[in-house]
Structures are given as structure tokens and as C-alpha cells.
Design a protein around this motif. Sequence first.
Motif, short mmCIF file in Angstrom:
data_model
loop_
_atom_site.label_atom_id
_atom_site.label_comp_id
_atom_site.label_asym_id
_atom_site.label_seq_id
_atom_site.Cartn_x
_atom_site.Cartn_y
_atom_site.Cartn_z
N ASN A 274 -28.17 10.08 -16.85
CA ASN A 274 -28.19 9.41 -16.00
C ASN A 274 -30.25 10.39 -15.86
O ASN A 274 -30.27 11.51 -15.62
N GLN A 275 -30.73 8.91 -15.16
CA GLN A 275 -32.03 9.38 -15.28
C GLN A 275 -32.07 10.31 -14.13
O GLN A 275 -32.94 11.21 -13.74
N LYS A 276 -31.91 9.70 -12.55
CA LYS A 276 -32.45 10.35 -11.36
C LYS A 276 -31.72 12.02 -11.63
O LYS A 276 -32.23 13.06 -11.13
N SER A 277 -30.21 12.04 -12.09
CA SER A 277 -29.53 13.64 -12.18
C SER A 277 -30.26 14.49 -12.72
O SER A 277 -31.11 15.70 -13.20
N LEU A 278 -30.52 13.96 -13.97
CA LEU A 278 -31.89 15.09 -15.15
C LEU A 278 -33.04 15.17 -14.78
O LEU A 278 -34.00 16.29 -14.71
N HIS A 279 -33.60 14.05 -14.28
CA HIS A 279 -34.96 14.72 -14.05
C HIS A 279 -34.80 15.23 -12.22
O HIS A 279 -35.96 16.32 -12.58
N LYS A 284 -36.02 21.30 -11.09
CA LYS A 284 -35.56 22.56 -11.23
C LYS A 284 -35.09 23.33 -11.88
O LYS A 284 -35.55 25.04 -11.25
N LEU A 285 -35.36 22.94 -13.42
CA LEU A 285 -35.51 24.41 -14.37
C LEU A 285 -36.43 24.88 -14.96
O LEU A 285 -37.00 25.36 -15.61
N ARG A 294 -40.23 13.42 -22.08
CA ARG A 294 -39.00 12.53 -23.31
C ARG A 294 -37.54 12.97 -22.41
O ARG A 294 -37.69 11.36 -23.09
N ILE A 295 -37.76 13.22 -21.32
CA ILE A 295 -36.10 12.73 -20.88
C ILE A 295 -36.11 12.02 -20.39
O ILE A 295 -35.03 10.64 -20.71
N SER A 296 -37.38 10.65 -19.85
CA SER A 296 -38.14 9.85 -19.12
C SER A 296 -37.35 8.46 -20.17
O SER A 296 -36.89 7.91 -20.14
N VAL A 297 -38.36 8.56 -21.40
CA VAL A 297 -38.34 8.24 -22.94
C VAL A 297 -36.71 7.80 -23.57
O VAL A 297 -36.21 6.43 -23.50
#
Length: 405
Positions: A274-279, A284-285, A294-297
Amino acid sequence: MPISRHLVDIHQHPPRWRRWPETEAIIEALTSDGGSVRFVGGCVRDSLLGIVTEDIDIATDLLPDKVLKQLEKANITAIPTGIEHGTVTAVMGKKHFEITTLRVDTKGHGRHADVAFTLDWQQDAERRDFTFNALYLDPAGHLVDPVGGLADLKVGYVRFIGNARARIREDRLRVLRYFRFYARFGADNPDKDALQACANFASELGNLSVERVQKELMLLLAAEDPYPALVLMSETGVLEALVGPVDLQKLKRLLSLNIESDAVQRFAVLLKGNQKSLHSMADKLRFSNKQKERISVMCAGQVTENMSPQDRNIALYQLGPLGFVDQTLMRWVDEGSQYDLTPYLEDAARWTAPVFPVNGGDLLAHGMAEGEALGRLLKQMEACWIASGFKLSKAALIREFLPDA
């Protein structure tokens, strides 16, 4: 029946780091004026398991100021990296040695402890976290095991030294360290007292340094098989307290593919892609900007099932091999193991990016003026070149887009 690992006899077969000339120089510097030293912690534990390590920790009965003096006397670079807690880093070339004075905790604060220095090796051992992290090796190669760590290491049993609840109260980070070490060394035999203690402190992890949490979590995810430890973390409420809702079954699916994956990929899958949760969690971390990009891609979704070889090549060109592989694994996990996306990964492994044959200088040479129009035209030409399967030559592109040149 518990496993019984074969441990290396490091007296008869010293680890590589023990034979470094730098190691001998450090020992000589610290013992030349009556000091005592022992190697301790991960370097001893890993060497017993046959794991190569270059992170060398040394315990000594010398006070920190004396450690600095002895190292400087031997012309060894000494850095007071944690002098208030008794730690000095010795640097010789590319080799680093963490040297810490024997100590005992006097007061815990949940994140760190006040310490006092001691000459008592047993006290030093008893203040450490897990039994197999309190194994010492003296300069002569003799193993010293004051709290039963050798037996625990042999059967893959992760056990707090003393009372688990009391040890966690001293430093809440030990909750995460328990699961991280279980992921690396545990043998399907979790300690019930440890799990109960971790569960009791799950709601108190919010005050931990986010950098420390991120480091422990990513080290855990990098383990060969982090799934059993993460299940225990979830059952005790620790995992959700740290990162919110997770999808352990998706992670299990990723690991079952028998495709190499890293901690960032596993983190993304664990949070359901889930892009929103991941961002939000990456912020936060305090992930690095590179990790966040990288996570966005990874979550952008250009890679789909049933792509033609040409479409895969286009995606590889646009995303790069890492982004393409990341998206492939995310797609494979989402679609299920019945889809075989191995050809995608094979494409990425042998990919060599073609070079777009036109640059700004070429357009300037054909009468274009500098500015935004030149940049837009370059992008249009590149899109046409990509659509051709990277086959159109510079001359063909110039003729197509600048027919009057």
C-alpha cells in the motif's frame, strides 16, 4: 527434539579475524601495562557458528582513559565513540575494533542505562542481553561461558540473561532484538517467558529512537527466513505496535517463491504494498531518500502479467533493472504463485540498457534554439525511439522530427 548445531572449535581453528596482525597489535597495546582483554559478543558467537564477521568487540578491565592512553602510546588511532559508556573505537587501516570497559548497569531508563565500571567479568556478562551474546574468548583462544550461552547457541535457543522482564525494562529495544536474534538463530523453540515479557512491553515501544527501530526491523527482515519471528511478533502485538496492519501471508508468499529478496522488498510486501501506508511508515522510520524513492517506484504498477518481451524491455528501460525486479516481485505476490514471472527476472538479469542516440547538442547543430522546446522535442523523440523497440537511428529520428534540417 531440539536441533544440535555443530559448533566450530575456535581454539583449534581460530577465526580469520583472530589472525589479523591488527588484532595482535590491539591486544599487545591493551595488555602491555597489565590490562586484561577478551573478545566478546557477536564476533565470538558468529565464529562458533562458522559465520564470517569483521565486527570485533573487545572487553577490558582498563578504564576508558587508560584504553585511550595505551592505544595512543602504540600509535593506534583511538576514537572516544561512547566514552561515557566506556567504549573506545580503535582504528587500524580499514579495521575497526570496539573496545569497552567492563561495566555494570546502575539505572535503566527504558532506552539506555547509567553504568559504572567494574573489574568483575561476571557482572559484565550478566548485564548483557542474551546468553550467547555473553560468550568471551581470551587471547589464548580459551572460551569463557559465564551464563550458559554455549548450550543455548548449540540448540538455537534465544534466552535473556536473568529475568526477561527486568532486562527489557532496562532497554525496550531488547524486545526487537529478541525477535531479530530469533530470526537469525532461533530453532522453532521460542522462550515463553521472553514472549510474555515482549507482549507486556508492546505498548511501550513508541518512545524508542526511530533510527534504532528501523535498524533492528530491517536487520530482522534481512534474515534468511524472517517469517517465524514476524509471526511471533504479531502474536505478541509487537509488530502491529511498530508498523500497524500487516499482511504476513503476502510475505510468506514472497519467501516461498525461492527468489532472492531483500529487506526493503519484504518491508513493502509486509505492509501490503500500500503506497500510502508505505510512505507514511518510511517517513516515520526515517528511511533514506533513496529508499523512499525505491518504494515509490516499487508500488507504481507499470509491470503487469502477460507483458510481451518488447513491453518488458520498455519497462526495463524506464524503470531500470532494480525497479523492474521490485515491481515484478510485487506483482507476483499479488497475483499468486500460480503465475510464473521468472522470464521477467531473466530479462532483468541480462538487461543492458540501450543508449538513446540523440542529445541536445545534435538538435542545436540542426538549428534548434536552447530552451524548453528543445527539451520537449528530445522527450518526443525518445518516446518514438522507445516505441520502435530502440531501433530508430539518430539519422532516422532527425529526419522524422526535423525534416527541414
